[in-house]
Design a protein around this motif. Structure first.
Motif, PDB file in Angstrom:
ATOM      1  N   GLU A 298       7.519  14.344  24.754  1.00 37.93           N
ATOM      2  CA  GLU A 298       7.339  15.280  23.421  1.00 37.93           C
ATOM      3  C   GLU A 298       6.561  14.377  23.422  1.00 37.93           C
ATOM      4  O   GLU A 298       6.164  13.268  22.880  1.00 37.93           O
ATOM      5  CB  GLU A 298       7.922  15.175  22.018  1.00 37.93           C
ATOM      6  N   GLU A 299       4.790  14.937  22.415  1.00 35.79           N
ATOM      7  CA  GLU A 299       4.100  13.983  21.666  1.00 35.79           C
ATOM      8  C   GLU A 299       3.707  14.484  20.883  1.00 35.79           C
ATOM      9  O   GLU A 299       4.031  14.967  19.880  1.00 35.79           O
ATOM     10  CB  GLU A 299       2.763  15.095  22.413  1.00 35.79           C
ATOM     11  N   TYR A 300       3.811  13.248  20.291  1.00 43.55           N
ATOM     12  CA  TYR A 300       3.135  12.629  18.633  1.00 43.55           C
ATOM     13  C   TYR A 300       1.783  11.750  18.634  1.00 43.55           C
ATOM     14  O   TYR A 300       1.677  11.813  19.130  1.00 43.55           O
ATOM     15  CB  TYR A 300       4.380  11.647  18.157  1.00 43.55           C
ATOM     16  N   VAL A 301       2.189  12.184  17.034  1.00 44.55           N
ATOM     17  CA  VAL A 301       0.532  11.552  16.537  1.00 44.55           C
ATOM     18  C   VAL A 301       0.932  10.243  15.718  1.00 44.55           C
ATOM     19  O   VAL A 301       2.251  10.181  15.182  1.00 44.55           O
ATOM     20  CB  VAL A 301      -0.544  12.908  15.884  1.00 44.55           C
ATOM     21  N   SER A 302       0.003   9.475  15.665  1.00 45.22           N
ATOM     22  CA  SER A 302       0.343   7.982  14.860  1.00 45.22           C
ATOM     23  C   SER A 302      -0.571   7.975  13.706  1.00 45.22           C
ATOM     24  O   SER A 302      -1.370   9.069  13.464  1.00 45.22           O
ATOM     25  CB  SER A 302      -0.324   6.982  15.831  1.00 45.22           C
ATOM     26  N   THR A 303       0.135   7.929  12.302  1.00 46.38           N
ATOM     27  CA  THR A 303      -0.997   7.493  11.126  1.00 46.38           C
ATOM     28  C   THR A 303      -0.724   6.017  10.377  1.00 46.38           C
ATOM     29  O   THR A 303       0.184   5.538  10.264  1.00 46.38           O
ATOM     30  CB  THR A 303       0.742   8.945   9.853  1.00 46.38           C
ATOM     31  N   VAL A 304      -1.656   6.470  10.181  1.00 54.99           N
ATOM     32  CA  VAL A 304      -2.390   4.863   9.075  1.00 54.99           C
ATOM     33  C   VAL A 304      -2.308   4.824   8.232  1.00 54.99           C
ATOM     34  O   VAL A 304      -2.516   5.968   7.485  1.00 54.99           O
ATOM     35  CB  VAL A 304      -3.380   4.187   9.914  1.00 54.99           C
ATOM     36  N   LEU A 305      -1.812   3.823   7.287  1.00 56.94           N
ATOM     37  CA  LEU A 305      -2.025   3.784   6.078  1.00 56.94           C
ATOM     38  C   LEU A 305      -3.567   4.635   5.295  1.00 56.94           C
ATOM     39  O   LEU A 305      -4.720   3.558   6.224  1.00 56.94           O
ATOM     40  CB  LEU A 305      -2.216   2.566   5.451  1.00 56.94           C
ATOM     41  N   SER A 306      -3.296   4.815   4.478  1.00 58.49           N
ATOM     42  CA  SER A 306      -4.799   5.680   4.034  1.00 58.49           C
ATOM     43  C   SER A 306      -4.583   5.293   2.304  1.00 58.49           C
ATOM     44  O   SER A 306      -3.938   5.581   2.262  1.00 58.49           O
ATOM     45  CB  SER A 306      -4.760   6.561   4.310  1.00 58.49           C
ATOM     46  N   LEU A 307      -5.687   4.518   2.103  1.00 58.53           N
ATOM     47  CA  LEU A 307      -5.054   4.086  -0.362  1.00 58.53           C
ATOM     48  C   LEU A 307      -6.746   4.812  -0.898  1.00 58.53           C
ATOM     49  O   LEU A 307      -7.403   5.299  -0.180  1.00 58.53           O
ATOM     50  CB  LEU A 307      -5.120   2.780  -0.580  1.00 58.53           C
ATOM     51  N   LEU A 308      -6.435   5.604  -1.763  1.00 61.99           N
ATOM     52  CA  LEU A 308      -7.327   5.822  -2.638  1.00 61.99           C
ATOM     53  C   LEU A 308      -7.967   4.726  -2.962  1.00 61.99           C
ATOM     54  O   LEU A 308      -8.063   3.404  -2.993  1.00 61.99           O
ATOM     55  CB  LEU A 308      -6.385   6.705  -3.555  1.00 61.99           C
ATOM     56  N   ASP A 309     -10.008   5.041  -3.511  1.00 57.29           N
ATOM     57  CA  ASP A 309     -10.135   3.997  -3.119  1.00 57.29           C
ATOM     58  C   ASP A 309      -9.964   2.762  -4.265  1.00 57.29           C
ATOM     59  O   ASP A 309     -10.419   1.562  -3.936  1.00 57.29           O
ATOM     60  CB  ASP A 309     -11.647   4.603  -2.891  1.00 57.29           C
ATOM     61  N   GLU A 310      -9.733   3.532  -5.329  1.00 65.08           N
ATOM     62  CA  GLU A 310      -9.345   2.848  -6.821  1.00 65.08           C
ATOM     63  C   GLU A 310      -8.167   2.094  -6.200  1.00 65.08           C
ATOM     64  O   GLU A 310      -7.702   0.993  -7.318  1.00 65.08           O
ATOM     65  CB  GLU A 310      -9.531   3.145  -8.047  1.00 65.08           C
ATOM     66  N   GLU A 311      -7.891   2.080  -5.913  1.00 67.71           N
ATOM     67  CA  GLU A 311      -6.395   1.200  -4.751  1.00 67.71           C
ATOM     68  C   GLU A 311      -6.380   0.806  -4.004  1.00 67.71           C
ATOM     69  O   GLU A 311      -5.667  -0.841  -3.834  1.00 67.71           O
ATOM     70  CB  GLU A 311      -4.940   2.373  -4.431  1.00 67.71           C
ATOM     71  N   GLU A 312      -7.841   0.900  -2.961  1.00 69.36           N
ATOM     72  CA  GLU A 312      -8.155  -0.189  -2.392  1.00 69.36           C
ATOM     73  C   GLU A 312      -8.342  -1.621  -2.974  1.00 69.36           C
ATOM     74  O   GLU A 312      -7.763  -3.021  -2.269  1.00 69.36           O
ATOM     75  CB  GLU A 312      -9.044   0.036  -1.673  1.00 69.36           C
TER      76      GLU A 312
ATOM     77  N   PRO B 246      -7.008  11.912   4.603  1.00 69.41           N
ATOM     78  CA  PRO B 246      -7.652  12.034   5.851  1.00 69.41           C
ATOM     79  C   PRO B 246      -6.805  12.078   7.268  1.00 69.41           C
ATOM     80  O   PRO B 246      -5.393  12.240   6.820  1.00 69.41           O
ATOM     81  CB  PRO B 246      -8.378  10.758   5.515  1.00 69.41           C
ATOM     82  N   PRO B 247      -7.564  12.914   7.746  1.00 69.33           N
ATOM     83  CA  PRO B 247      -6.606  13.192   9.467  1.00 69.33           C
ATOM     84  C   PRO B 247      -5.178  12.279   9.863  1.00 69.33           C
ATOM     85  O   PRO B 247      -6.244  10.944   9.412  1.00 69.33           O
ATOM     86  CB  PRO B 247      -7.551  13.765   9.978  1.00 69.33           C
ATOM     87  N   HIS B 248      -4.208  12.280  10.228  1.00 69.44           N
ATOM     88  CA  HIS B 248      -3.408  11.378  10.354  1.00 69.44           C
ATOM     89  C   HIS B 248      -3.476   9.719  10.154  1.00 69.44           C
ATOM     90  O   HIS B 248      -3.581   8.645  10.104  1.00 69.44           O
ATOM     91  CB  HIS B 248      -4.048  10.463  11.462  1.00 69.44           C
ATOM     92  N   SER B 249      -2.659  10.304   8.352  1.00 67.79           N
ATOM     93  CA  SER B 249      -2.957   9.769   7.551  1.00 67.79           C
ATOM     94  C   SER B 249      -1.665  10.037   7.164  1.00 67.79           C
ATOM     95  O   SER B 249      -1.695  10.407   6.646  1.00 67.79           O
ATOM     96  CB  SER B 249      -3.788   9.377   7.182  1.00 67.79           C
ATOM     97  N   ALA B 250      -1.009   8.198   6.104  1.00 66.54           N
ATOM     98  CA  ALA B 250      -0.013   8.371   5.165  1.00 66.54           C
ATOM     99  C   ALA B 250      -0.346   8.190   3.714  1.00 66.54           C
ATOM    100  O   ALA B 250      -0.363   6.837   4.068  1.00 66.54           O
ATOM    101  CB  ALA B 250       1.012   6.993   6.512  1.00 66.54           C
TER     102      ALA B 250
END
Length: 290
Positions: free
Chosen positions: A14-28, A113-117
């Motif tokens: 089975e094929e899966y996608v990786s998701t990477v951390l994405s924060l709002l601009d004000e949180e960064e 964003p695509p592939h984000s968490a």
């Protein structure tokens, strides 16, 4: 606190996608590097998801007395950006029994964003929790029923005017890039410029964007030019011939409103605007001649 026991559901083939951390601009700028590392470690431990899935995974559930705090990650497994609004959640056990149920507005997550968490804490009202205690090793958060998810698109130009200079292309592209992204299925008209020409025409240049997966044909365009004080000065319904905007594309269109004013040179009409409908005219065209 009840810590969620993670399970890896990946299966061979089975094929899966990786998701990477994405924060709002004000949180960064306010989230520490240590906290970001914790987020990233938690994401790595989450079960894999397939391309095209919207996934929610619980990390812990904590009884605060009047509320149940649940930390989750929302993961976008799509190749498109997503905006979430009112989303129904449930907490259930392995038998499928509903332990809690509540709807939450996730617009605070912003655009995913695509592939984000992204992490978020949900606070279930105790009236919506159906058990005295969430079992430590037998619970999960899930989406429940129908919910409102919208993907966003950013159309690109098609059919730019022949002979347009590279400089003008840059100006039009900059204007298009600065327009807000569209929700899937939307159609929008944005005014690029308004000016009056020496021949007496008020020339309106508009950019039409099609955010749907179907071509859109416009046969008639009602328009009214408004001066800087928002007074209607010229109104007309234009007949368009074979004007079609392809899916996920943008097209430039010019509209000329004849007047009796003939300036010595073409000039912009600063502060003027366009209403894309017919408005009753009360005043006269008043343009200063340079």
């Amino acid at each position: 606190m009840v810590k969620k026991a993670q399970k890896n559901s990946a299966q061979d083939g089975e094929e899966y996608v990786s998701t990477v951390l994405s924060l709002l601009d004000e949180e960064e700028n306010v989230v520490s590097d240590v906290q970001k590392e914790i987020f990233e470690d938690e994401i790595k431990e989450l079960p894999p998801i397939k391309e095209g899935q919207l996934n929610v995974s619980g990390i812990y559930a904590y009884d605060e007395g009047d509320k149940l705090e649940v930390k989750i990650y929302v993961r976008n497994g799509l190749s498109d950006k997503l905006n979430l609004k009112m989303i129904p959640f449930v907490i259930k056990n392995s038998k499928g029994d509903i332990l809690a149920a509540q709807q939450f507005n996730l617009s605070c997550l912003g655009e995913l964003p695509p592939h984000s968490a992204r992490p978020i804490k949900l606070y279930f009202d105790k009236k919506n929790v159906k058990v005295d205690k969430i079992p430590q090793d037998d619970w999960e958060v899930a989406l429940n029923g129908e919910f409102n998810v919208t993907s966003t698109v950013r159309p690109i130009y098609e059919g730019l005017p022949e002979g347009i200079s590279d400089e003008d292309k840059l100006v039009f592209n900059k204007f298009l890039a600065e327009l807000p992204e569209m929700e899937e299925g939307q159609f929008s008209i944005s005014t690029f410029s308004i000016g009056i020409q020496t021949n007496g025409n008020i020339l309106v240049t508009a950019v039409m964007r099609n955010g749907s997966n179907q071509p859109i044909t416009i046969n008639k365009m009602p328009m009214t030019v408004l001066d800087a004080k928002k007074r209607a000065v010229k109104s007309e319904s234009f007949e368009l011939k074979d004007f079609t905007v392809s899916p996920y594309r943008a097209k430039i269109c010019n509209f000329a409103f004849p007047t009796d004013v003939h300036p010595e040179q073409d000039q912009p009409l600063d502060g003027w605007s366009v209403a894309y409908k017919l408005v009753k005219i009360n005043g006269k065209v008043n343009v200063k001649r340079k």
